[in-house]
Design a protein around this motif. Structure first.
Motif, PDB file in Angstrom:
ATOM      1  N   VAL A   4       0.838  -1.208   0.000  1.00  0.00           N
ATOM      2  CA  VAL A   4       0.000   0.000   0.000  1.00  0.00           C
ATOM      3  C   VAL A   4       0.867   1.249   0.000  1.00  0.00           C
ATOM      4  CG1 VAL A   4      -1.739   1.297   1.293  1.00  0.00           C
ATOM      5  CG2 VAL A   4      -1.900  -1.191   1.142  1.00  0.00           C
ATOM      6  N   ALA A   5       1.965   1.223   0.769  1.00  0.00           N
ATOM      7  CA  ALA A   5       2.872   2.378   0.811  1.00  0.00           C
ATOM      8  C   ALA A   5       3.451   2.657  -0.572  1.00  0.00           C
ATOM      9  CB  ALA A   5       3.994   2.122   1.816  1.00  0.00           C
ATOM     10  N   ILE A   6       3.846   1.600  -1.290  1.00  0.00           N
ATOM     11  CA  ILE A   6       4.376   1.775  -2.646  1.00  0.00           C
ATOM     12  C   ILE A   6       3.269   2.209  -3.602  1.00  0.00           C
ATOM     13  CG2 ILE A   6       5.458   0.573  -4.585  1.00  0.00           C
ATOM     14  CD1 ILE A   6       6.844  -1.203  -2.476  1.00  0.00           C
ATOM     15  N   GLY A   7       2.066   1.641  -3.427  1.00  0.00           N
ATOM     16  CA  GLY A   7       0.940   2.024  -4.280  1.00  0.00           C
ATOM     17  C   GLY A   7       0.568   3.491  -4.119  1.00  0.00           C
ATOM     18  N   ILE A   8       0.646   4.003  -2.899  1.00  0.00           N
ATOM     19  CA  ILE A   8       0.362   5.426  -2.670  1.00  0.00           C
ATOM     20  C   ILE A   8       1.364   6.292  -3.412  1.00  0.00           C
ATOM     21  CG2 ILE A   8       0.352   7.230  -0.898  1.00  0.00           C
ATOM     22  CD1 ILE A   8      -0.799   5.157   1.036  1.00  0.00           C
ATOM     23  N   ASN A   9       2.635   5.896  -3.381  1.00  0.00           N
ATOM     24  CA  ASN A   9       3.661   6.678  -4.078  1.00  0.00           C
ATOM     25  C   ASN A   9       3.465   6.616  -5.592  1.00  0.00           C
ATOM     26  OD1 ASN A   9       6.444   8.070  -3.377  1.00  0.00           O
ATOM     27  ND2 ASN A   9       6.770   6.888  -5.238  1.00  0.00           N
ATOM     28  N   VAL A  10       3.098   5.449  -6.111  1.00  0.00           N
ATOM     29  CA  VAL A  10       2.812   5.330  -7.542  1.00  0.00           C
ATOM     30  C   VAL A  10       1.638   6.230  -7.925  1.00  0.00           C
ATOM     31  CG1 VAL A  10       2.030   3.762  -9.354  1.00  0.00           C
ATOM     32  CG2 VAL A  10       3.763   3.015  -7.724  1.00  0.00           C
ATOM     33  N   LEU A  11       0.600   6.250  -7.078  1.00  0.00           N
ATOM     34  CA  LEU A  11      -0.570   7.092  -7.349  1.00  0.00           C
ATOM     35  C   LEU A  11      -0.194   8.568  -7.346  1.00  0.00           C
ATOM     36  CD1 LEU A  11      -3.624   7.195  -7.824  1.00  0.00           C
ATOM     37  CD2 LEU A  11      -3.927   7.246  -5.328  1.00  0.00           C
ATOM     38  N   GLN A  12       0.655   8.980  -6.417  1.00  0.00           N
ATOM     39  CA  GLN A  12       1.121  10.367  -6.393  1.00  0.00           C
ATOM     40  C   GLN A  12       1.856  10.714  -7.683  1.00  0.00           C
ATOM     41  OE1 GLN A  12       3.502  10.549  -2.855  1.00  0.00           O
ATOM     42  NE2 GLN A  12       1.788  11.047  -1.518  1.00  0.00           N
ATOM     43  N   THR A  13       2.708   9.802  -8.146  1.00  0.00           N
ATOM     44  CA  THR A  13       3.452  10.045  -9.385  1.00  0.00           C
ATOM     45  C   THR A  13       2.511  10.183 -10.567  1.00  0.00           C
ATOM     46  OG1 THR A  13       5.310   8.754  -8.500  1.00  0.00           O
ATOM     47  CG2 THR A  13       5.279   9.147 -10.869  1.00  0.00           C
ATOM     48  N   VAL A  14       1.522   9.299 -10.663  1.00  0.00           N
ATOM     49  CA  VAL A  14       0.574   9.349 -11.780  1.00  0.00           C
ATOM     50  C   VAL A  14      -0.232  10.646 -11.732  1.00  0.00           C
ATOM     51  CG1 VAL A  14      -1.479   8.256 -12.768  1.00  0.00           C
ATOM     52  CG2 VAL A  14       0.437   6.850 -12.000  1.00  0.00           C
ATOM     53  N   ILE A  15      -0.653  11.067 -10.553  1.00  0.00           N
ATOM     54  CA  ILE A  15      -1.412  12.313 -10.427  1.00  0.00           C
ATOM     55  C   ILE A  15      -0.571  13.506 -10.856  1.00  0.00           C
ATOM     56  CG2 ILE A  15      -2.464  13.886  -8.746  1.00  0.00           C
ATOM     57  CD1 ILE A  15      -3.435  11.421  -7.229  1.00  0.00           C
ATOM     58  N   PHE A  16       0.702  13.515 -10.449  1.00  0.00           N
ATOM     59  CA  PHE A  16       1.614  14.583 -10.861  1.00  0.00           C
ATOM     60  C   PHE A  16       1.728  14.631 -12.377  1.00  0.00           C
ATOM     61  CE2 PHE A  16       3.630  15.800  -6.824  1.00  0.00           C
ATOM     62  CZ  PHE A  16       4.041  17.095  -7.133  1.00  0.00           C
ATOM     63  N   VAL A  17       1.953  13.472 -12.997  1.00  0.00           N
ATOM     64  CA  VAL A  17       2.121  13.418 -14.450  1.00  0.00           C
ATOM     65  C   VAL A  17       0.868  13.907 -15.154  1.00  0.00           C
ATOM     66  CG1 VAL A  17       2.447  11.857 -16.403  1.00  0.00           C
ATOM     67  CG2 VAL A  17       3.854  11.592 -14.364  1.00  0.00           C
ATOM     68  N   MET A  18      -0.293  13.440 -14.731  1.00  0.00           N
ATOM     69  CA  MET A  18      -1.536  13.842 -15.390  1.00  0.00           C
ATOM     70  C   MET A  18      -1.831  15.320 -15.182  1.00  0.00           C
ATOM     71  SD  MET A  18      -2.196  11.180 -16.942  1.00  0.00           S
ATOM     72  CE  MET A  18      -3.614  11.921 -17.743  1.00  0.00           C
ATOM     73  N   ALA A  19      -1.539  15.838 -13.994  1.00  0.00           N
ATOM     74  CA  ALA A  19      -1.773  17.256 -13.731  1.00  0.00           C
ATOM     75  C   ALA A  19      -0.916  18.129 -14.643  1.00  0.00           C
ATOM     76  CB  ALA A  19      -1.488  17.571 -12.262  1.00  0.00           C
ATOM     77  N   PHE A  20       0.362  17.775 -14.811  1.00  0.00           N
ATOM     78  CA  PHE A  20       1.235  18.558 -15.681  1.00  0.00           C
ATOM     79  C   PHE A  20       0.869  18.370 -17.147  1.00  0.00           C
ATOM     80  CE2 PHE A  20       3.838  19.116 -11.951  1.00  0.00           C
ATOM     81  CZ  PHE A  20       4.456  20.337 -12.177  1.00  0.00           C
ATOM     82  N   TYR A  21       0.398  17.181 -17.507  1.00  0.00           N
ATOM     83  CA  TYR A  21      -0.036  16.956 -18.892  1.00  0.00           C
ATOM     84  C   TYR A  21      -1.221  17.850 -19.232  1.00  0.00           C
ATOM     85  CZ  TYR A  21      -1.744  14.534 -23.038  1.00  0.00           C
ATOM     86  OH  TYR A  21      -2.169  14.238 -24.311  1.00  0.00           O
ATOM     87  N   VAL A  22      -2.196  17.904 -18.332  1.00  0.00           N
ATOM     88  CA  VAL A  22      -3.373  18.758 -18.551  1.00  0.00           C
ATOM     89  C   VAL A  22      -2.963  20.228 -18.578  1.00  0.00           C
ATOM     90  CG1 VAL A  22      -5.569  19.511 -17.550  1.00  0.00           C
ATOM     91  CG2 VAL A  22      -4.984  17.075 -17.580  1.00  0.00           C
ATOM     92  N   MET A  23      -2.068  20.638 -17.670  1.00  0.00           N
ATOM     93  CA  MET A  23      -1.649  22.034 -17.617  1.00  0.00           C
ATOM     94  C   MET A  23      -0.923  22.434 -18.898  1.00  0.00           C
ATOM     95  SD  MET A  23       0.811  23.920 -14.828  1.00  0.00           S
ATOM     96  CE  MET A  23       2.282  23.117 -15.465  1.00  0.00           C
ATOM     97  N   PHE A  24      -0.010  21.586 -19.368  1.00  0.00           N
ATOM     98  CA  PHE A  24       0.709  21.882 -20.605  1.00  0.00           C
ATOM     99  C   PHE A  24      -0.255  21.958 -21.788  1.00  0.00           C
ATOM    100  CE2 PHE A  24       4.526  21.311 -18.340  1.00  0.00           C
ATOM    101  CZ  PHE A  24       5.605  21.636 -19.146  1.00  0.00           C
ATOM    102  N   SER A  25      -1.244  21.089 -21.798  1.00  0.00           N
ATOM    103  CA  SER A  25      -2.186  21.068 -22.918  1.00  0.00           C
ATOM    104  C   SER A  25      -3.084  22.308 -22.908  1.00  0.00           C
ATOM    105  CB  SER A  25      -3.048  19.802 -22.863  1.00  0.00           C
ATOM    106  OG  SER A  25      -2.240  18.645 -22.937  1.00  0.00           O
ATOM    107  N   LEU A  26      -3.585  22.688 -21.737  1.00  0.00           N
ATOM    108  CA  LEU A  26      -4.480  23.843 -21.647  1.00  0.00           C
ATOM    109  C   LEU A  26      -3.759  25.150 -21.937  1.00  0.00           C
ATOM    110  CD1 LEU A  26      -6.663  22.934 -18.514  1.00  0.00           C
ATOM    111  CD2 LEU A  26      -7.300  22.785 -20.929  1.00  0.00           C
ATOM    112  N   LEU A  27      -2.496  25.259 -21.488  1.00  0.00           N
ATOM    113  CA  LEU A  27      -1.739  26.490 -21.686  1.00  0.00           C
ATOM    114  C   LEU A  27      -1.034  26.548 -23.036  1.00  0.00           C
ATOM    115  CD1 LEU A  27      -0.132  26.934 -18.134  1.00  0.00           C
ATOM    116  CD2 LEU A  27      -2.164  28.050 -19.059  1.00  0.00           C
TER     117      LEU A  27
END
Length: 274
Positions: free
Chosen positions: A39-62
């Motif tokens: 679960v500890a590793i899964g939480i870190n993986v989820l944080q990484t995926v959220i970071f990537v998707m957030a920056f992908y959306v930001m780059f696309s919108l801007l």
């Protein structure tokens, strides 16, 4: 009958004992975030995926996708986020490791060097495993990825980890003396690196007056050099991984001297008045 037990205190047995203590401390540090290591590793993986998707959306919108390196856009984003998270997570882990006045230090084999090493290696283990899982999933489920020089690129990840551990060691040595300052500084540094790390742009695209605002940061050099090793179409001209290495070495020397001095003078009564 009552003779003291003889122990083989040669260098090999001492090294094995040290490695065993570090291993168990790494397991403890990994499970500190959650009782279940998966679960500890899964939480870190989820944080990484959220970071990537957030920056992908930001780059696309801007409309900033055109400023990226020609190649896989998601790999461009992930290359910055992986090194950024490794650096900041390692810094947080080392700063939060057991200090000289911790109850854990009352156990004879335990010492602060073991606590620091286990915190840093535990953070590296989680980040490398998370990176491997995310890249594997992206490679299999979406599109095959190509990294031009994978060994050198991984070396830049280790360099980001090393500089984070080095700065964390300095802050850990200062923590018993200035706890509030260390807490505020580490928070500001991690927030500032959201931009100062250069994960949203490359050094070759910056004008000279802006480059001077970022080239003090060893993480900026590590990320830019990593992208040079990952993408065949990018050749970093304004960064040098040797700078990050030398900064890390200087910080390690300062941190070790500070930690040695703090360990000799630390007292349990310091935290009692706070």
């Amino acid at each position: 009958m009552f003779q003291a037990e003889r122990r083989n205190n040669n260098s090999i047995s001492s090294a094995l004992t040290l490695f065993e203590l570090i291993y168990h401390s790494i397991v403890r540090s990994v499970r500190k975030g959650h009782g279940n290591a998966f679960v500890a590793i899964g939480i870190n993986v989820l944080q990484t995926v959220i970071f990537v998707m957030a920056f992908y959306v930001m780059f696309s919108l801007l409309g900033l996708r055109g400023s990226a390196i020609r190649g896989d856009f998601l790999l461009y984003i992930m290359s910055g986020i992986f090194l950024f998270m490794t650096h900041t997570k390692t810094l947080s882990a080392v700063v939060g490791s057991e200090g000289p006045a911790s109850p854990m230090m009352q156990h004879a084999p335990m010492n602060t060097i073991i606590a620091i090493a286990s915190a840093a290696l535990g953070a590296l283990y989680i980040q490398v495993l998370s990176l491997s899982l995310v890249l594997f999933a992206y490679h299999v489920a979406f599109t095959p990825i190509v990294i031009e020089e994978p060994v050198a690129a991984f070396g830049m990840l280790l360099l980001a980890w090393y500089t984070g551990a080095a700065l964390g060691l300095v802050l850990l040595a200062l923590k018993p003396w200035f706890p509030q300052f260390v807490s505020i500084f580490s928070t500001i540094y991690q927030r500032a690196n959201m931009i100062a790390s250069g994960k949203m742009f490359v050094a070759n695209s910056l004008p000279g007056f802006m480059l001077a605002m970022f080239d003090w940061n060893p993480l900026f050099h590590a990320i830019d050099q990593a992208r040079g090793f990952i993408f065949i179409n990018y050749n970093p001209r304004y960064t040098d991984w040797h700078y990050a290495l030398w900064v890390g070495l200087v910080l390690v020397m300062i941190g070790l001297m500070g930690e040695f001095y703090t360990r000799r003078h630390a007292s349990l009564s310091w935290s009692a008045r706070r």
